[in-house]
Design an enzyme around this catalytic site. Structure first.
Site, PDB file in Angstrom:
ATOM      1  N   ASP A   1       0.862  -1.192   0.000  1.00 12.27           N
ATOM      2  CA  ASP A   1       0.000   0.000   0.000  1.00 12.27           C
ATOM      3  C   ASP A   1       0.894   1.236   0.000  1.00 12.27           C
ATOM      4  O   ASP A   1       2.079   1.165   0.346  1.00 12.27           O
ATOM      5  CB  ASP A   1      -0.919   0.026   1.230  1.00 12.27           C
ATOM      6  CG  ASP A   1      -1.864   1.247   1.216  1.00 12.27           C
ATOM      7  OD1 ASP A   1      -2.414   1.554   0.142  1.00 12.27           O
ATOM      8  OD2 ASP A   1      -2.004   1.907   2.254  1.00 12.27           O
ATOM      9  N   SER A   2       0.291   2.366  -0.352  1.00 12.06           N
ATOM     10  CA  SER A   2       1.049   3.622  -0.313  1.00 12.06           C
ATOM     11  C   SER A   2       1.467   3.955   1.125  1.00 12.06           C
ATOM     12  O   SER A   2       2.443   4.670   1.325  1.00 12.06           O
ATOM     13  CB  SER A   2       0.194   4.759  -0.873  1.00 12.06           C
ATOM     14  OG  SER A   2      -0.983   4.897  -0.100  1.00 12.06           O
TER      15      SER A   2
ATOM     16  N   TYR B   1      -0.838   8.618  -2.557  1.00 15.67           N
ATOM     17  CA  TYR B   1      -0.798   8.428  -4.000  1.00 15.67           C
ATOM     18  C   TYR B   1      -2.029   9.051  -4.669  1.00 15.67           C
ATOM     19  O   TYR B   1      -2.045   9.238  -5.880  1.00 15.67           O
ATOM     20  CB  TYR B   1      -0.826   6.933  -4.332  1.00 15.67           C
ATOM     21  CG  TYR B   1       0.479   6.173  -4.197  1.00 15.67           C
ATOM     22  CD1 TYR B   1       1.591   6.720  -3.553  1.00 15.67           C
ATOM     23  CD2 TYR B   1       0.590   4.890  -4.729  1.00 15.67           C
ATOM     24  CE1 TYR B   1       2.764   5.992  -3.438  1.00 15.67           C
ATOM     25  CE2 TYR B   1       1.761   4.167  -4.625  1.00 15.67           C
ATOM     26  CZ  TYR B   1       2.847   4.706  -3.976  1.00 15.67           C
ATOM     27  OH  TYR B   1       4.003   3.985  -3.872  1.00 15.67           O
ATOM     28  N   GLY B   2      -3.056   9.305  -3.871  1.00 22.59           N
ATOM     29  CA  GLY B   2      -4.389   9.611  -4.395  1.00 22.59           C
ATOM     30  C   GLY B   2      -4.475  10.775  -5.365  1.00 22.59           C
ATOM     31  O   GLY B   2      -5.351  10.798  -6.220  1.00 22.59           O
TER      32      GLY B   2
ATOM     33  N   CYS C   1      -4.319  -1.437  -2.116  1.00 20.18           N
ATOM     34  CA  CYS C   1      -4.450  -0.001  -2.351  1.00 20.18           C
ATOM     35  C   CYS C   1      -5.344   0.164  -3.570  1.00 20.18           C
ATOM     36  O   CYS C   1      -5.031  -0.349  -4.652  1.00 20.18           O
ATOM     37  CB  CYS C   1      -3.068   0.595  -2.614  1.00 20.18           C
ATOM     38  SG  CYS C   1      -3.096   2.349  -3.043  1.00 20.18           S
ATOM     39  N   ASN C   2      -6.453   0.860  -3.403  1.00 18.58           N
ATOM     40  CA  ASN C   2      -7.376   1.043  -4.520  1.00 18.58           C
ATOM     41  C   ASN C   2      -6.769   1.921  -5.612  1.00 18.58           C
ATOM     42  O   ASN C   2      -6.996   1.698  -6.793  1.00 18.58           O
ATOM     43  CB  ASN C   2      -8.671   1.690  -4.017  1.00 18.58           C
ATOM     44  CG  ASN C   2      -9.454   0.737  -3.144  1.00 18.58           C
ATOM     45  OD1 ASN C   2     -10.331   0.035  -3.613  1.00 18.58           O
ATOM     46  ND2 ASN C   2      -9.124   0.683  -1.871  1.00 18.58           N
ATOM     47  N   THR C   3      -6.018   2.937  -5.198  1.00 16.14           N
ATOM     48  CA  THR C   3      -5.439   3.850  -6.174  1.00 16.14           C
ATOM     49  C   THR C   3      -4.464   3.094  -7.075  1.00 16.14           C
ATOM     50  O   THR C   3      -4.487   3.244  -8.301  1.00 16.14           O
ATOM     51  CB  THR C   3      -4.717   5.008  -5.445  1.00 16.14           C
ATOM     52  OG1 THR C   3      -5.612   5.545  -4.468  1.00 16.14           O
ATOM     53  CG2 THR C   3      -4.307   6.090  -6.403  1.00 16.14           C
TER      54      THR C   3
ATOM     55  N   GLU D   1      -2.859   9.097   7.532  1.00 16.91           N
ATOM     56  CA  GLU D   1      -1.393   9.011   7.515  1.00 16.91           C
ATOM     57  C   GLU D   1      -0.761   9.839   8.636  1.00 16.91           C
ATOM     58  O   GLU D   1       0.318   9.528   9.125  1.00 16.91           O
ATOM     59  CB  GLU D   1      -0.838   9.484   6.162  1.00 16.91           C
ATOM     60  CG  GLU D   1      -1.021   8.491   5.024  1.00 16.91           C
ATOM     61  CD  GLU D   1      -0.206   7.208   5.188  1.00 16.91           C
ATOM     62  OE1 GLU D   1       1.016   7.298   5.367  1.00 16.91           O
ATOM     63  OE2 GLU D   1      -0.806   6.114   5.133  1.00 16.91           O
TER      64      GLU D   1
ATOM     65  N   CYS E   1     -11.187   2.862  -0.503  1.00 17.44           N
ATOM     66  CA  CYS E   1      -9.815   3.222  -0.136  1.00 17.44           C
ATOM     67  C   CYS E   1      -9.493   2.478   1.147  1.00 17.44           C
ATOM     68  O   CYS E   1     -10.302   2.493   2.094  1.00 17.44           O
ATOM     69  CB  CYS E   1      -9.688   4.731   0.078  1.00 17.44           C
ATOM     70  SG  CYS E   1      -8.072   5.214   0.739  1.00 17.44           S
ATOM     71  N   THR E   2      -8.345   1.844   1.186  1.00 17.05           N
ATOM     72  CA  THR E   2      -8.036   0.988   2.337  1.00 17.05           C
ATOM     73  C   THR E   2      -7.721   1.780   3.600  1.00 17.05           C
ATOM     74  O   THR E   2      -7.634   1.213   4.686  1.00 17.05           O
ATOM     75  CB  THR E   2      -6.875   0.034   2.003  1.00 17.05           C
ATOM     76  OG1 THR E   2      -5.732   0.801   1.581  1.00 17.05           O
ATOM     77  CG2 THR E   2      -7.273  -0.919   0.900  1.00 17.05           C
ATOM     78  N   HIS E   3      -7.542   3.091   3.463  1.00 14.78           N
ATOM     79  CA  HIS E   3      -7.349   3.921   4.658  1.00 14.78           C
ATOM     80  C   HIS E   3      -8.674   4.214   5.376  1.00 14.78           C
ATOM     81  O   HIS E   3      -8.678   4.541   6.562  1.00 14.78           O
ATOM     82  CB  HIS E   3      -6.731   5.274   4.291  1.00 14.78           C
ATOM     83  CG  HIS E   3      -5.259   5.235   3.996  1.00 14.78           C
ATOM     84  ND1 HIS E   3      -4.725   4.603   2.900  1.00 14.78           N
ATOM     85  CD2 HIS E   3      -4.204   5.779   4.658  1.00 14.78           C
ATOM     86  CE1 HIS E   3      -3.411   4.766   2.900  1.00 14.78           C
ATOM     87  NE2 HIS E   3      -3.061   5.475   3.954  1.00 14.78           N
TER      88      HIS E   3
HETATM   89  N1  DGL Z   1      -4.913   3.122   0.657  1.00 12.00           N
HETATM   90  C1  DGL Z   1      -4.878   3.777  -0.645  1.00 12.00           C
HETATM   91  C2  DGL Z   1      -6.122   3.416  -1.431  1.00 12.00           C
HETATM   92  O1  DGL Z   1      -6.776   2.432  -1.120  1.00 12.00           O
HETATM   93  C3  DGL Z   1      -4.630   5.237  -0.413  1.00 12.00           C
HETATM   94  C4  DGL Z   1      -4.099   5.893  -1.580  1.00 12.00           C
HETATM   95  C5  DGL Z   1      -3.319   7.159  -1.277  1.00 12.00           C
HETATM   96  O2  DGL Z   1      -2.144   7.035  -0.894  1.00 12.00           O
HETATM   97  O3  DGL Z   1      -3.870   8.234  -1.503  1.00 12.00           O
HETATM   98  O4  DGL Z   1      -6.450   4.072  -2.407  1.00 12.00           O
END
Ligand code: DGL
Length: 299
Positions: free
Chosen positions: A35-36, A67-68, A98-100, A183, A217-219
């Site tokens: 993940d990011s 990363y978004g 990570c979805n992104t 974060e 988004c996993t966050h």
């Molecule tokens: N956990 C990432 C996701 O699911 C976050 C992406 C990011 O870093 O913005 O998209």
């Protein structure tokens, strides 16, 4: 039934891996999870709960998160660097938690890079298994998707939802501040309420018939308690972790050759591109167990 899936780290095991028949003694290795930043820990947590016997190697690119808001090219480049790193650590299977990254890099990596790097390795994402769990949840067929600007701009969720569920009405909302809140450890602080309420109000104003909100988004599971306090009971929140974990388990059941390449000694290593102390502190809270992270450099 979910049919998809994921990955992580390494211990040596003198067992020949069925995927690599040509090599005399290929090492079994952990499933890689990328993940990011910290968000992928919400996925890892559910995977380990369901499949505690495997080894896992988690990589968070915290130094370059979020990363978004980054371009397709940059997300692809960063994600490919992370996947290569995990392959070099021995992983045969990597999950983009990570979805992104799943939205912007997965297909290119699967179709263009994997055949050159190692055609027998696998990289799996989180969007498809999440979408596969939607039809049993909604009653109104009106679905809301919350995600990073990159995931929302990619259109991946509406595209994947309509493939499986053509009659669905899908409304999306980008939440650019939510990942930075997580974060930076602000997800449970009063300041987060403003941004949580703002985007929930916006998506529900766009479609008042939404009864299922997908956390794309996993966050975002870290913000779930706050979200619930602003949502009526009639709206269901779909968090990805459990669905991804079940998909991975199903994937490994259907791919015994890959399962044979995954080491099973219940270990979990953590890598980060930022301060290992900071990562260890945050990850210990997320996972409710002591974490000892190592710093690595990508790129
Ligand atoms: N956990 C990432 C996701 O699911 C976050 C992406 C990011 O870093 O913005 O998209």
């Amino acid at each position: 039934m979910v049919k998809f899936f994921i990955l992580l780290p390494c211990t040596f095991h003198p067992v020949s891996c069925a995927l690599h028949k040509q090599s005399v003694m290929t090492k079994q290795a952990p499933i890689g999870v990328f993940d990011s930043g910290y968000g992928g820990l919400t996925i890892l947590d559910k995977i380990r709960e369901l499949m505690p016997e495997y080894d896992y190697l988690y990589l968070g690119d915290n130094a370059r998160a979020p990363y978004g808001s980054r371009s397709f090219e940059v997300v692809y480049e960063f994600t490919l660097q992370a996947v290569r790193y995990l392959f070099n650590e021995g992983c045969h299977l990597v999950i983009l938690a990570c979805n992104t990254a799943s939205a912007k890099a997965l297909r290119t990596i699967q179709q263009r890079d994997l055949p050159q790097i190692n055609p027998e390795n696998r990289v799996l994402g989180v969007i498809r298994p999440t979408v596969e769990s939607i039809p049993g949840l909604t009653k109104t067929n009106h679905i809301g998707v919350l995600g990073t600007p990159g995931t929302i701009a990619s259109g991946s969720y509406p595209i994947e939802i309509h493939k499986l569920f053509p009659q669905a009405v899908v409304t999306v909302e980008a939440c650019p501040m939510w990942v930075p809140l997580v974060e930076n450890g602000e997800y449970d602080k009063p300041g987060a309420d403003y941004f949580v309420k703002k985007h929930l109000d916006r998506i529900l104003n766009k479609d008042v018939h939404i009864d299922t909100l997908v956390l794309g988004c996993t966050h975002y599971p870290l913000l779930e308690d706050k979200m619930k306090s602003y949502l009526p009971d009639s709206i269901r929140i779909l968090s990805q972790g459990q669905h991804v974990a079940e998909s991975l388990k199903d994937y490994l059941r259907r791919h015994p050759e890959m399962d044979a390449c995954c080491s099973k000694k219940t270990s979990c290593r953590f890598l980060t591109t930022e301060s290992p102390e900071k990562f260890s502190d945050m990850a210990s809270v997320f996972l409710n167990e002591p974490v000892d992270a190592e710093r690595i450099i990508l790129g």
